[in-house]
Scaffold this motif. Structure first.
Motif, short mmCIF file in Angstrom:
data_model
loop_
_atom_site.label_atom_id
_atom_site.label_comp_id
_atom_site.label_asym_id
_atom_site.label_seq_id
_atom_site.Cartn_x
_atom_site.Cartn_y
_atom_site.Cartn_z
N ARG A 189 -13.12 32.38 40.35
CA ARG A 189 -11.80 31.79 40.08
C ARG A 189 -11.90 30.27 39.92
O ARG A 189 -11.09 29.66 39.21
CB ARG A 189 -10.83 32.14 41.21
N ASN A 190 -12.89 29.68 40.61
CA ASN A 190 -13.08 28.22 40.52
C ASN A 190 -13.87 27.81 39.28
O ASN A 190 -14.14 26.62 39.07
CB ASN A 190 -13.82 27.71 41.76
N GLY A 191 -14.29 28.79 38.48
CA GLY A 191 -14.98 28.48 37.24
C GLY A 191 -16.49 28.38 37.35
O GLY A 191 -17.15 27.93 36.41
N HIS A 192 -17.07 28.79 38.48
CA HIS A 192 -18.51 28.75 38.63
C HIS A 192 -19.18 29.93 37.93
O HIS A 192 -18.58 31.00 37.79
CB HIS A 192 -18.90 28.74 40.11
N ASP A 193 -20.41 29.73 37.52
CA ASP A 193 -21.22 30.79 36.92
C ASP A 193 -21.83 31.61 38.04
O ASP A 193 -22.74 31.16 38.73
CB ASP A 193 -22.31 30.16 36.04
N ALA A 194 -21.34 32.84 38.22
CA ALA A 194 -21.81 33.69 39.31
C ALA A 194 -23.30 34.01 39.18
O ALA A 194 -23.98 34.23 40.19
CB ALA A 194 -21.00 34.98 39.36
N GLY A 195 -23.81 34.01 37.97
CA GLY A 195 -25.22 34.31 37.76
C GLY A 195 -26.16 33.25 38.27
O GLY A 195 -27.37 33.48 38.38
N LYS A 196 -25.62 32.08 38.61
CA LYS A 196 -26.45 30.99 39.15
C LYS A 196 -26.36 30.90 40.67
O LYS A 196 -26.97 30.02 41.28
CB LYS A 196 -26.05 29.66 38.51
N ILE A 197 -25.57 31.78 41.28
CA ILE A 197 -25.41 31.78 42.74
C ILE A 197 -26.29 32.89 43.32
O ILE A 197 -26.06 34.06 43.07
CB ILE A 197 -23.95 32.01 43.15
N GLU A 198 -27.30 32.50 44.04
CA GLU A 198 -28.19 33.46 44.71
C GLU A 198 -27.88 33.45 46.21
O GLU A 198 -27.43 32.44 46.76
CB GLU A 198 -29.66 33.10 44.49
N SER A 199 -28.14 34.57 46.86
CA SER A 199 -28.00 34.62 48.31
C SER A 199 -28.96 35.65 48.88
O SER A 199 -29.24 36.67 48.24
CB SER A 199 -26.57 34.97 48.70
N VAL A 200 -29.48 35.35 50.06
CA VAL A 200 -30.28 36.30 50.82
C VAL A 200 -29.69 36.37 52.22
O VAL A 200 -29.08 35.41 52.71
CB VAL A 200 -31.77 35.92 50.88
N ALA A 201 -29.87 37.51 52.87
CA ALA A 201 -29.37 37.71 54.23
C ALA A 201 -30.57 37.95 55.14
O ALA A 201 -31.23 38.98 55.04
CB ALA A 201 -28.41 38.89 54.27
N SER A 202 -30.84 36.99 56.02
CA SER A 202 -32.04 37.03 56.87
C SER A 202 -31.81 37.88 58.10
O SER A 202 -31.14 37.47 59.05
CB SER A 202 -32.44 35.61 57.27
N LEU A 231 -17.74 42.42 40.21
CA LEU A 231 -18.33 41.08 40.23
C LEU A 231 -19.58 41.02 39.36
O LEU A 231 -19.83 40.02 38.68
CB LEU A 231 -18.65 40.69 41.67
N GLN A 232 -20.36 42.09 39.41
CA GLN A 232 -21.59 42.15 38.62
C GLN A 232 -21.29 42.05 37.12
O GLN A 232 -22.06 41.47 36.36
CB GLN A 232 -22.33 43.44 38.93
N ALA A 233 -20.17 42.59 36.72
CA ALA A 233 -19.76 42.51 35.32
C ALA A 233 -19.54 41.07 34.87
O ALA A 233 -19.60 40.76 33.68
CB ALA A 233 -18.49 43.33 35.09
N HIS A 234 -19.32 40.18 35.85
CA HIS A 234 -19.16 38.75 35.56
C HIS A 234 -20.45 37.98 35.85
O HIS A 234 -20.42 36.75 35.97
CB HIS A 234 -18.00 38.18 36.39
N GLY A 235 -21.56 38.70 35.99
CA GLY A 235 -22.86 38.06 36.17
C GLY A 235 -23.34 37.93 37.59
O GLY A 235 -24.43 37.40 37.82
N ALA A 236 -22.55 38.40 38.57
CA ALA A 236 -22.94 38.25 39.98
C ALA A 236 -24.20 39.05 40.29
O ALA A 236 -24.46 40.10 39.71
CB ALA A 236 -21.80 38.69 40.89
N LEU A 237 -24.97 38.53 41.25
CA LEU A 237 -26.24 39.14 41.66
C LEU A 237 -26.12 39.73 43.06
O LEU A 237 -25.37 39.23 43.89
CB LEU A 237 -27.34 38.06 41.67
N PRO A 238 -26.86 40.81 43.33
CA PRO A 238 -26.86 41.34 44.70
C PRO A 238 -27.41 40.31 45.68
O PRO A 238 -28.24 39.47 45.32
CB PRO A 238 -27.79 42.56 44.62
N GLN A 239 -26.94 40.38 46.90
CA GLN A 239 -27.47 39.54 47.97
C GLN A 239 -28.64 40.29 48.61
O GLN A 239 -28.46 41.30 49.26
CB GLN A 239 -26.39 39.27 49.01
N ARG A 240 -29.85 39.78 48.41
CA ARG A 240 -31.03 40.52 48.86
C ARG A 240 -31.20 40.47 50.37
O ARG A 240 -30.97 39.42 50.99
CB ARG A 240 -32.29 39.95 48.21
#
Length: 372
Positions: A190-203, A257-266
């Motif tokens: 909604r803020n206009g960020h490219d979801a495909g450039k946001i990565e996340s991991v859960a430790s 979200l994936q349809a908008h380029g979002a990536l799974p949080q590994r």
């Protein structure tokens, strides 16, 4: 130089191998590049204890501390400058990996001040500050998965910042972490960020779970209790992976979200050095093999795996029912799992606070000496 065959096999099985260590010496003497070239290293994680060890053992920080002293920097400002410089340099070393993997790997993590673990607003503010100071796209900001950390995760993700969530011990908290990631992605879009450039991991921490539960099983002392020693850490991680697959492969929220380029949080396996000498020293690497995971490995364990580790590709998937049985058995013999996980979280935060406080004190001493 060629890659170690065992670590190359681990990488080929879908596990991104990250080094749980960083120092200025490792960067400047080519050691980090050598790990990339020979041990399939595609990422680096840091924490306050790692920086404490690095700075206390090296002379390479003296010149910078002297310069900072002349500018009247206090210990907090000095440590921010020192740690962000090291992380920025490591990001540059790993930049070719980042580019070759389209941003999937080649990342370096830096943690917010552990004293902010129970301060949502403070965590968000420092996360943004660190992101801007390091100024590298292959940075991860580490935020602990405390109650205060959960809303901070969503808010930082919403700013388009990649986040490594640390100190996760229970599957219940892990589900909150995944929800926070998805909430953050919603807002980021909604803020206009490219979801495909946001990565996340859960430790997700592993060996510490076994250490705490084994102590309780030894105290209970019954044959049934003693038979369960060394099983909780892997079972917990396997249940976490099942939860990951449920959220990112089965439930309906992520595909939108994936349809908008979002990536799974590994999922990232942390605390993978074996603490009990009776267990194989590569246990938490060899037995945590599954696609789209990360294992952040201490140097000692990394070298052990390179020498005699094994890759069990059937170690996680299909083990959910067996793992639930182990947890049911732990409850049946009297282990209070909720208390275990809360204690581990509290101790994890406290350990990082102590390491940071020690480092602040030592840095202030060096600054005072340089100013005298």
């Amino acid at each position: 130089m060629s890659q170690n065959q065992k670590l190359a096999e681990l990488s080929a099985a879908g596990v991104s191998v990250w080094l749980d260590d960083l120092s200025r010496d490792l960067i400047t003497n080519g050691g980090l590049q050598e790990e990339i070239d020979t041990h399939s290293i595609v990422g680096v994680t840091t924490n306050p204890a790692i920086f404490q060890s690095a700075i206390s053992k090296s002379d390479l920080y003296v010149e910078q501390i002297n310069t900072l002293a002349k500018s009247d920097a206090d210990a907090d400002a000095a440590l921010t400058a020192i740690t962000t410089d090291d992380v920025r340099s490591a990001c540059d070393v790993l930049a070719p990996v980042f580019e070759a993997t389209d941003g999937h790997d080649g990342r370096v993590s830096i943690e917010v001040d552990p004293r902010l673990a129970n301060d949502t607003d403070g965590t968000v503010a420092q996360a943004v500050e660190l992101w801007n100071l390091v100024d590298r796209p292959n940075l991860f900001i580490k935020i602990p998965a405390t109650k205060a950390g959960i809303p901070a995760i969503a808010r930082v993700i919403a700013e388009g910042i990649s986040v490594n969530i640390t100190l996760i011990f229970s599957v219940e908290r892990y589900r909150e972490v995944m929800d926070a990631y998805l909430d953050g992605l919603d807002t980021a879009l909604r803020n206009g960020h490219d979801a495909g450039k946001i990565e996340s991991v859960a430790s997700f921490f592993v060996s510490r779970v076994d250490s705490e539960i084994d102590d309780r099983l030894n105290a209970i002392g019954t044959p049934e209790a003693l038979e369960l020693r060394g099983k909780a850490g892997l079972a917990n991680a396997r249940l976490a992976y099942a939860a990951y697959r449920e959220v990112f492969e089965t439930e309906t929220r992520f595909p939108d979200l994936q349809a908008h380029g979002a990536l799974p949080q590994r999922p990232l396996w942390a605390s993978t050095g074996t603490k009990n000498a009776e267990y194989p020293d590569t246990l938490y690497v060899s037995e945590l093999v599954a696609p789209n995971t990360v294992n952040t490995i201490p140097v000692k364990t990394l070298n052990a795996f390179a020498d005699h580790g094994w890759v069990n590709t059937e170690s996680i998937i299909g083990k959910e029912a067996e793992s639930r049985q182990i947890f049911d058995a732990l409850t049946a013999v009297g282990v209070d799992l909720a208390d275990v996980f809360q204690k581990l979280e509290d101790e994890g935060v406290a350990k990082f606070e102590v390491a940071w406080a020690d480092l602040l004190g030592a840095t202030q001493t060096q600054l005072d000496a340089a100013q005298s």
